[in-house]
Design a protein around this motif. Structure first.
Motif, PDB file in Angstrom:
ATOM      1  N   SER A  92       0.835  -1.198   0.000  1.00 45.67           N
ATOM      2  CA  SER A  92       0.000   0.000   0.000  1.00 45.67           C
ATOM      3  C   SER A  92       0.871   1.250   0.000  1.00 45.67           C
TER       4      SER A  92
ATOM      5  N   TRP B 201      -5.339   2.449   5.750  1.00 47.14           N
ATOM      6  CA  TRP B 201      -4.653   3.060   6.887  1.00 47.14           C
ATOM      7  C   TRP B 201      -5.562   4.059   7.593  1.00 47.14           C
TER       8      TRP B 201
ATOM      9  N   SER C 109      -2.802   0.071  10.415  1.00 48.81           N
ATOM     10  CA  SER C 109      -3.467  -0.779   9.427  1.00 48.81           C
ATOM     11  C   SER C 109      -3.641  -2.190   9.967  1.00 48.81           C
TER      12      SER C 109
END
Length: 291
Positions: A133, A167, A161
């Motif tokens: 990510s 997040w 996360s």
């Protein structure tokens, strides 16, 4: 692109003796991220410098060192060995399971990776990495993982996360390192005012404890370790409220700290990577560092 801590002006409240020391540690670590040492690292792959993280693979007990020019394994009496073929600047690094690590930082010049790696993960002990990510958008300088939840410090904020994809952005603060209790109910951060504590997952923090630590590691409920800005290692049995001095490491200014358990402690200073097997009371050098 997400702003990075070293590019931010240092607030006036940090300009105390402790604050200057913490700022110096942060800037020293981040200056390496802006310098192009890819070619030098390729020419001398067995030299360690600019350590940002330490860890032990529970699969085989091997020690890993995350540096400005790649991830290495170290064994006492042997030369460091580069893992895989990536020479990225690993600013954040933590072991999450057997042969499984997460990391962040900056792609090596000419390596084809983004300038900000976001969160990356390996399931083969660092031989290969997969973006998870925030690729190109985030550079975590501290990463911790407890019970499947990853806590990161990035861009002056706490980010959390549960799946390595989404997040939750929480408190903003000027900090250098994070530690999470083994139960996952308490989050600590190192600041110029001392160690600050959060009991709501990093959404809010209380006042500093007064004793300044640069880096923290919390392997067991009653075994919290902290290393000060001059390399003094201390232990706390009450979550950072009080500290007991254990020893001073060679090399002074610390670069990283990881405690595998209450007895096994790893630390990096300006002169080397060191290991303790007696709860931080004495250390032996695993590998030297060059400045």
């Amino acid at each position: 692109m997400t702003s990075r801590i070293p590019r931010r002006p240092i607030p006036g409240r940090l300009l105390t003796a402790a604050g200057i020391a913490l700022a110096s540690l942060a800037l020293t670590a981040c200056e390496s991220a802006s310098s192009d040492t890819g070619e030098a690292a390729a020419a001398t792959p067995e030299v360690l410098s600019h350590v940002h993280g330490l860890g032990v693979d529970p699969a085989d007990g091997r020690v890993y060192v995350a540096t400005h020019s790649g991830l290495y394994t170290v064994t006492k009496g042997e030369k460091p060995k580069l893992v895989g073929d990536r020479r990225d600047d690993f600013m954040g690094f933590t072991v999450t399971g057997e042969k499984t690590f997460v990391a962040s930082g900056h792609g090596a010049p000419g390596g084809g990776q983004p300038g900000d790696l976001g969160l990356i993960e390996t399931h083969d002990a660092g031989s290969t990495w997969t973006p998870r990510s925030l690729s190109g958008d985030a550079d975590f300088h501290s990463l911790e993982s407890v019970k499947g939840t990853v806590y990161g410090y990035e861009g002056g904020r706490i980010r959390v996360s549960d799946d390595l994809k989404g997040w939750d952005d929480r408190a903003t603060l000027e900090a250098l390192d994070l530690a999470v209790s083994p139960g996952g109910d308490t989050l600590l951060a190192t600041t110029a005012e001392g160690v600050v504590t959060s009991t709501d997952g990093g959404r809010t923090f209380g006042e500093g404890s007064g004793q300044v630590q640069a880096f923290l590691s919390w392997p067991a409920e009653r075994s919290l370790f902290g290393i000060g800005t001059s390399g003094t290692l201390s232990g706390s049995a009450d979550g950072g409220k009080t500290w007991k001095r254990l020893t001073s490491l060679p090399g002074g200014q610390p670069q990283a700290l990881t405690a595998v358990n209450a007895d096994h402690v790893l630390a990096a200073t300006a002169t080397g990577v060191y290991e303790s097997r007696d709860g931080g009371r004495s250390f032996a050098q695993l590998a030297p560092l060059v400045s």
